[in-house]
Design a protein around this motif. Structure first.
Motif, mmCIF file in Angstrom:
data_model
loop_
_atom_site.group_PDB
_atom_site.id
_atom_site.type_symbol
_atom_site.label_atom_id
_atom_site.label_comp_id
_atom_site.label_asym_id
_atom_site.label_seq_id
_atom_site.Cartn_x
_atom_site.Cartn_y
_atom_site.Cartn_z
ATOM 1 N N ALA A 55 34.397 42.258 25.072
ATOM 2 C CA ALA A 55 33.908 41.013 24.465
ATOM 3 C C ALA A 55 33.348 41.270 23.071
ATOM 4 C CB ALA A 55 32.843 40.378 25.359
ATOM 5 N N GLU A 56 32.651 42.391 22.895
ATOM 6 C CA GLU A 56 32.113 42.716 21.569
ATOM 7 C C GLU A 56 33.221 42.992 20.562
ATOM 8 O OE1 GLU A 56 29.044 42.517 20.333
ATOM 9 O OE2 GLU A 56 28.505 41.639 22.262
ATOM 10 N N VAL A 57 34.276 43.678 21.002
ATOM 11 C CA VAL A 57 35.418 43.928 20.113
ATOM 12 C C VAL A 57 36.068 42.606 19.725
ATOM 13 C CG1 VAL A 57 37.751 44.910 20.014
ATOM 14 C CG2 VAL A 57 35.860 46.273 20.904
ATOM 15 N N ALA A 58 36.239 41.722 20.699
ATOM 16 C CA ALA A 58 36.850 40.408 20.414
ATOM 17 C C ALA A 58 35.980 39.609 19.445
ATOM 18 C CB ALA A 58 37.052 39.637 21.716
ATOM 19 N N ARG A 59 34.664 39.630 19.645
ATOM 20 C CA ARG A 59 33.766 38.911 18.725
ATOM 21 C C ARG A 59 33.852 39.478 17.313
ATOM 22 N NH1 ARG A 59 29.114 39.505 22.576
ATOM 23 N NH2 ARG A 59 29.581 37.935 24.115
ATOM 24 N N ALA A 60 33.850 40.807 17.223
ATOM 25 C CA ALA A 60 33.904 41.439 15.898
ATOM 26 C C ALA A 60 35.221 41.127 15.196
ATOM 27 C CB ALA A 60 33.722 42.944 16.041
ATOM 28 N N LEU A 61 36.334 41.193 15.912
ATOM 29 C CA LEU A 61 37.634 40.889 15.313
ATOM 30 C C LEU A 61 37.719 39.433 14.888
ATOM 31 C CD1 LEU A 61 39.955 42.925 17.682
ATOM 32 C CD2 LEU A 61 39.510 43.388 15.274
ATOM 33 N N ALA A 62 37.217 38.525 15.718
ATOM 34 C CA ALA A 62 37.245 37.109 15.369
ATOM 35 C C ALA A 62 36.356 36.835 14.160
ATOM 36 C CB ALA A 62 36.800 36.267 16.561
ATOM 37 N N ARG A 77 45.038 30.766 15.431
ATOM 38 C CA ARG A 77 46.419 30.724 15.910
ATOM 39 C C ARG A 77 46.900 32.094 16.369
ATOM 40 N NH1 ARG A 77 46.959 26.690 11.672
ATOM 41 N NH2 ARG A 77 47.320 28.312 10.123
ATOM 42 N N VAL A 78 46.365 33.163 15.797
ATOM 43 C CA VAL A 78 46.821 34.517 16.132
ATOM 44 C C VAL A 78 45.716 35.357 16.780
ATOM 45 C CG1 VAL A 78 48.599 34.562 14.357
ATOM 46 C CG2 VAL A 78 46.282 35.323 13.812
ATOM 47 N N LEU A 79 44.644 34.698 17.204
ATOM 48 C CA LEU A 79 43.497 35.447 17.725
ATOM 49 C C LEU A 79 43.851 36.249 18.977
ATOM 50 C CD1 LEU A 79 40.532 36.031 17.292
ATOM 51 C CD2 LEU A 79 39.993 34.108 18.782
ATOM 52 N N ASP A 80 44.692 35.710 19.848
ATOM 53 C CA ASP A 80 45.032 36.450 21.066
ATOM 54 C C ASP A 80 45.757 37.754 20.748
ATOM 55 O OD1 ASP A 80 47.212 35.062 20.167
ATOM 56 O OD2 ASP A 80 47.961 34.547 22.180
ATOM 57 N N SER A 81 46.708 37.725 19.851
ATOM 58 C CA SER A 81 47.414 38.966 19.501
ATOM 59 C C SER A 81 46.512 39.892 18.688
ATOM 60 C CB SER A 81 48.702 38.666 18.736
ATOM 61 O OG SER A 81 48.393 37.983 17.526
ATOM 62 N N LEU A 82 45.630 39.323 17.878
ATOM 63 C CA LEU A 82 44.693 40.119 17.105
ATOM 64 C C LEU A 82 43.722 40.879 18.022
ATOM 65 C CD1 LEU A 82 43.726 40.587 14.101
ATOM 66 C CD2 LEU A 82 42.045 38.802 14.561
ATOM 67 N N VAL A 83 43.212 40.186 19.002
ATOM 68 C CA VAL A 83 42.290 40.821 19.963
ATOM 69 C C VAL A 83 43.038 41.840 20.818
ATOM 70 C CG1 VAL A 83 40.835 40.401 21.981
ATOM 71 C CG2 VAL A 83 40.649 38.922 19.992
ATOM 72 N N ALA A 84 44.221 41.525 21.263
ATOM 73 C CA ALA A 84 44.993 42.457 22.089
ATOM 74 C C ALA A 84 45.303 43.747 21.324
ATOM 75 C CB ALA A 84 46.293 41.808 22.557
ATOM 76 N N SER A 85 45.640 43.628 20.059
ATOM 77 C CA SER A 85 45.925 44.836 19.265
ATOM 78 C C SER A 85 44.638 45.596 18.950
ATOM 79 C CB SER A 85 46.661 44.478 17.977
ATOM 80 O OG SER A 85 45.823 43.729 17.115
ATOM 81 N N GLY A 86 43.527 44.886 18.776
ATOM 82 C CA GLY A 86 42.253 45.545 18.468
ATOM 83 C C GLY A 86 41.671 46.272 19.655
ATOM 84 N N ILE A 87 41.824 45.730 20.846
ATOM 85 C CA ILE A 87 41.288 46.358 22.064
ATOM 86 C C ILE A 87 42.151 47.540 22.474
ATOM 87 C CG2 ILE A 87 40.865 45.984 24.521
ATOM 88 C CD1 ILE A 87 39.854 43.218 23.806
ATOM 89 N N ALA A 88 43.438 47.478 22.196
ATOM 90 C CA ALA A 88 44.339 48.564 22.585
ATOM 91 C C ALA A 88 44.064 49.834 21.785
ATOM 92 C CB ALA A 88 45.785 48.135 22.416
ATOM 93 N N HIS A 89 43.534 49.692 20.589
ATOM 94 C CA HIS A 89 43.283 50.862 19.744
ATOM 95 C C HIS A 89 41.994 51.486 20.076
ATOM 96 C CE1 HIS A 89 46.288 48.762 17.223
ATOM 97 N NE2 HIS A 89 46.780 49.983 17.224
#
Length: 89
Positions: A55-62, A77-89
């Motif tokens: 959740a913290e990673v998602a908040r920071a990316l958003a 519009r691209v937040l889901d893919s942005l969060v998915a790529s950010g959490i995977a790293h």
């Protein structure tokens, strides 16, 4: 008197062994239940920490995407893919 006591020792020893075995079984089951509860609590705490980290990673990316965007609707519009790529790293 000796005739009525013949064979008394063996059944007495066997019943003592049955009693000790029952106590050992009860102690074993209680210990197993306690260990299972402790393992569940550890797993639950780890899962909560993992979820909080995600959740913290998602908040920071958003927050980063919204602060850098010219169009405020674009990051959503691209937040889901942005969060998915950010959490995977």
């Amino acid at each position: 008197m000796k005739a009525s006591r013949a064979g008394f020792a063996l059944p007495a020893v066997l019943w003592v062994l049955v009693g000790v075995s029952a106590l050992a079984l009860a102690a074993f089951l209680a210990a197993r239940r306690s260990i299972g509860t402790a393992q569940y609590r550890i797993s639950h705490a780890r899962a909560a920490w993992h979820a909080e980290g995600c959740a913290e990673v998602a908040r920071a990316l958003a927050s980063e995407a919204l602060s850098e965007a010219r169009d405020p609707a674009a990051p959503w519009r691209v937040l889901d893919s942005l969060v998915a790529s950010g959490i995977a790293h």
